[in-house]
Motif scaffolding. Structure first.
Motif, PDB file in Angstrom:
ATOM      1  N   THR A 252     -14.569  43.496  18.626  1.00 53.88           N
ATOM      2  CA  THR A 252     -13.728  42.503  17.958  1.00 53.88           C
ATOM      3  C   THR A 252     -12.695  42.017  18.959  1.00 53.88           C
ATOM      4  O   THR A 252     -11.938  42.815  19.513  1.00 53.88           O
ATOM      5  CB  THR A 252     -13.028  43.096  16.730  1.00 53.88           C
ATOM      6  N   THR A 253     -12.661  40.705  19.197  1.00 53.13           N
ATOM      7  CA  THR A 253     -11.782  40.132  20.206  1.00 53.13           C
ATOM      8  C   THR A 253     -10.791  39.192  19.533  1.00 53.13           C
ATOM      9  O   THR A 253     -11.186  38.265  18.824  1.00 53.13           O
ATOM     10  CB  THR A 253     -12.590  39.354  21.254  1.00 53.13           C
TER      11      THR A 253
ATOM     12  N   PRO B  79      -3.213  39.334  21.013  1.00 52.84           N
ATOM     13  CA  PRO B  79      -4.097  38.299  21.562  1.00 52.84           C
ATOM     14  C   PRO B  79      -4.597  38.661  22.961  1.00 52.84           C
ATOM     15  O   PRO B  79      -3.837  39.124  23.810  1.00 52.84           O
ATOM     16  CB  PRO B  79      -3.193  37.067  21.592  1.00 52.84           C
ATOM     17  N   GLY B  80      -5.886  38.456  23.168  1.00 50.46           N
ATOM     18  CA  GLY B  80      -6.500  38.772  24.453  1.00 50.46           C
ATOM     19  C   GLY B  80      -7.094  40.162  24.532  1.00 50.46           C
ATOM     20  O   GLY B  80      -7.773  40.494  25.502  1.00 50.46           O
ATOM     21  N   GLN B  81      -6.869  40.978  23.500  1.00 48.47           N
ATOM     22  CA  GLN B  81      -7.415  42.335  23.489  1.00 48.47           C
ATOM     23  C   GLN B  81      -8.740  42.381  22.727  1.00 48.47           C
ATOM     24  O   GLN B  81      -8.992  41.567  21.836  1.00 48.47           O
ATOM     25  CB  GLN B  81      -6.432  43.319  22.857  1.00 48.47           C
ATOM     26  N   GLN B  82      -9.561  43.359  23.087  1.00 42.81           N
ATOM     27  CA  GLN B  82     -10.852  43.554  22.433  1.00 42.81           C
ATOM     28  C   GLN B  82     -11.004  45.027  22.068  1.00 42.81           C
ATOM     29  O   GLN B  82     -10.819  45.908  22.903  1.00 42.81           O
ATOM     30  CB  GLN B  82     -11.995  43.150  23.352  1.00 42.81           C
ATOM     31  N   SER B  83     -11.310  45.288  20.808  1.00 40.10           N
ATOM     32  CA  SER B  83     -11.564  46.666  20.375  1.00 40.10           C
ATOM     33  C   SER B  83     -13.055  46.940  20.408  1.00 40.10           C
ATOM     34  O   SER B  83     -13.870  46.056  20.131  1.00 40.10           O
ATOM     35  CB  SER B  83     -11.022  46.898  18.960  1.00 40.10           C
ATOM     36  N   LEU B  84     -13.414  48.162  20.730  1.00 44.35           N
ATOM     37  CA  LEU B  84     -14.794  48.619  20.720  1.00 44.35           C
ATOM     38  C   LEU B  84     -14.883  49.816  19.788  1.00 44.35           C
ATOM     39  O   LEU B  84     -14.196  50.822  19.989  1.00 44.35           O
ATOM     40  CB  LEU B  84     -15.245  49.018  22.132  1.00 44.35           C
TER      41      LEU B  84
ATOM     42  N   LEU C 163      -9.901  50.344  23.408  1.00 42.69           N
ATOM     43  CA  LEU C 163      -9.719  48.981  23.909  1.00 42.69           C
ATOM     44  C   LEU C 163     -10.562  48.769  25.159  1.00 42.69           C
ATOM     45  O   LEU C 163     -10.637  49.647  26.018  1.00 42.69           O
ATOM     46  CB  LEU C 163      -8.248  48.723  24.239  1.00 42.69           C
ATOM     47  N   ALA C 164     -11.190  47.614  25.246  1.00 41.78           N
ATOM     48  CA  ALA C 164     -11.941  47.274  26.450  1.00 41.78           C
ATOM     49  C   ALA C 164     -10.955  47.123  27.600  1.00 41.78           C
ATOM     50  O   ALA C 164      -9.900  46.505  27.445  1.00 41.78           O
ATOM     51  CB  ALA C 164     -12.718  45.975  26.243  1.00 41.78           C
TER      52      ALA C 164
ATOM     53  N   MET D 237     -12.408  36.200  28.248  1.00 44.08           N
ATOM     54  CA  MET D 237     -12.381  35.430  27.009  1.00 44.08           C
ATOM     55  C   MET D 237     -13.400  34.296  27.022  1.00 44.08           C
ATOM     56  O   MET D 237     -13.979  33.955  25.989  1.00 44.08           O
ATOM     57  CB  MET D 237     -10.978  34.874  26.777  1.00 44.08           C
ATOM     58  N   GLU D 238     -13.629  33.702  28.190  1.00 47.49           N
ATOM     59  CA  GLU D 238     -14.622  32.628  28.266  1.00 47.49           C
ATOM     60  C   GLU D 238     -16.013  33.158  27.952  1.00 47.49           C
ATOM     61  O   GLU D 238     -16.806  32.481  27.297  1.00 47.49           O
ATOM     62  CB  GLU D 238     -14.595  31.996  29.660  1.00 47.49           C
TER      63      GLU D 238
END
Length: 396
Positions: A276-277, A296-301, A311-312, A317-318
């Motif tokens: 989830t980003t 913002p800018g974080q991604q959970s795994l 956290l990744a 983001m692109e």
């Protein structure tokens, strides 16, 4: 660097640009292939120019003198000089347009590059082709009936209680629940197949984009003090803020709680982690007794088996939003991930035994046929391929 070498690099840049935009004619494709087949240094230079690793010129460098200086820097950075090839192309109208073309080429706007040494000359044969995915999905209503959305006419296509379901002229599915009453709870499911994507505006006005092989289940009208939906596969959501009714996305044993935000959820059943980003706003990830608030800018795994939240370490983001923006973007992406994306979008089966450790970098439009994607993989690596209907076989 000689003027003819500068001209040749500009010509190749133009061909790459046309190929990326889907406007490359068969004669131009043959021209590009001829240049690549002419020498090993041409193939090496093509890979370097397409990798996005080199310094790109700016649009302000539009006159010939500055443009030549920029291309000479490319030559000095690689040490690779173009080999001979008979390529004849019409002169471009302006150097400024040529500069813009080279910006795209040097920025890695098209090619895939295999991160591996000892590349072999490619086999260039295309026997058949597969069209890219398109906007298509099915809608399952609360009574069990199913509507094929890509076949449905624009306008009102169904009613669920007092909720009106419309298909807009732009192809969106729009839920109008303004007349719905609090006692109505009817669930609908929108599902995309392999090779499909779709866009829906939920009863509360929240916007959802579904990637291929994905689904969302939601009530035809949100009631009570929460707005809960279930998602499988991949979706990008822009949620309307409502502090009195938090928006909750459930996927397996994992959930996302949000008031108003934009985020991407990647939750295909066969993949180990749910990613989830967060794009903007704030969300809380819940997995069992574990919770974590994202910025913002974080991604959970979240592991499907263990249920832990981490956290990744790095987030491109692109790359995360590439599908939403009509692209494939690979950033040192492993073969398994590349193949999974291609299989879902083109609705094919790809065999790549013996190449599991290959990794890729590059950017490709999702609107081109499969053979163009495979061609670029082939031209910039030692991968060869064969298309047999919807079965693709990759070999070294």
């Amino acid at each position: 660097m000689e003027e003819k070498d500068v001209q040749q690099l500009l010509q190749i840049a133009q061909l790459i640009y046309r190929q990326r935009s889907g406007e490359l004619s068969e004669p131009d494709q043959e021209m590009l292939n001829t240049w690549l087949e002419a020498s090993e240094q041409n193939r090496r230079l093509f890979a370097e120019l397409s990798s996005g690793q080199l310094e790109a010129i700016t649009r302000s460098e539009a006159d010939q003198e500055k443009l030549q200086a920029s291309i000479e820097r490319v030559y000095l950075a690689t040490g690779i000089k173009p080999g001979p090839a008979n390529i004849y192309m019409s002169k471009w109208r302006t150097w400024r347009w040529a500069a813009a073309v080279l910006v795209l080429a040097l920025a890695g706007a098209w090619a895939l590059r295999l991160v591996q040494a000892n590349k072999q000359p490619p086999l260039m044969a295309v026997h058949t082709d597969v069209a890219p995915g398109s906007r298509k999905a099915t809608l399952q209503l609360g009574n069990g009936s199913t509507i094929v959305l890509d076949d449905a006419q624009n306008g009102v296509i169904a009613n669920q209680g007092k909720t009106v379901i419309k298909k807009s002229a732009s192809g969106q599915l729009v839920y109008d629940a303004s007349a719905a009453v609090a006692t109505e709870i009817t669930y609908n499911t929108i599902a995309t197949p392999n090779g499909g994507e779709y866009e829906v505006i939920l009863p509360d006005g929240s916007h959802v984009w579904l990637n291929a092989a994905s689904s969302i289940r939601f009530p035809a009208a949100f009631t009570g003090n929460t707005r809960q939906v279930e998602i499988n596969g991949e979706a990008y959501l822009e949620v309307v803020k409502n502090a009195k009714a938090p928006f909750i996305v459930v996927s397996g044993k994992h959930s996302v709680e949000v008031l108003g935000t934009a985020f991407n959820i990647h939750s295909y059943p066969k993949e180990e982690n749910i990613a989830t980003t967060l794009i903007k706003g704030s969300i809380r990830i819940v997995a069992g007794k574990n919770t974590k608030v994202l910025q913002p800018g974080q991604q959970s795994l979240v592991s499907r088996n263990a249920g832990d939240i981490r956290l990744a370490p790095e987030v491109n983001m692109e790359e995360v939003l590439a599908w939403r923006n009509g692209k494939f973007i690979f950033d040192d992406t492993n073969m398994k991930t590349v193949v999974s994306q291609l299989e879902r979008w083109y609705d094919v089966s790809i065999n790549y035994t013996g190449m599991e450790d290959y990794r890729f970098n590059g950017e490709i439009s999702r609107n081109v046929s499969l053979s163009k994607v495979l061609k670029m993989m082939e031209l910039t690596s030692n991968i060869h391929y064969k298309i047999n209907d919807r079965n693709i076989y990759m070999t070294k």
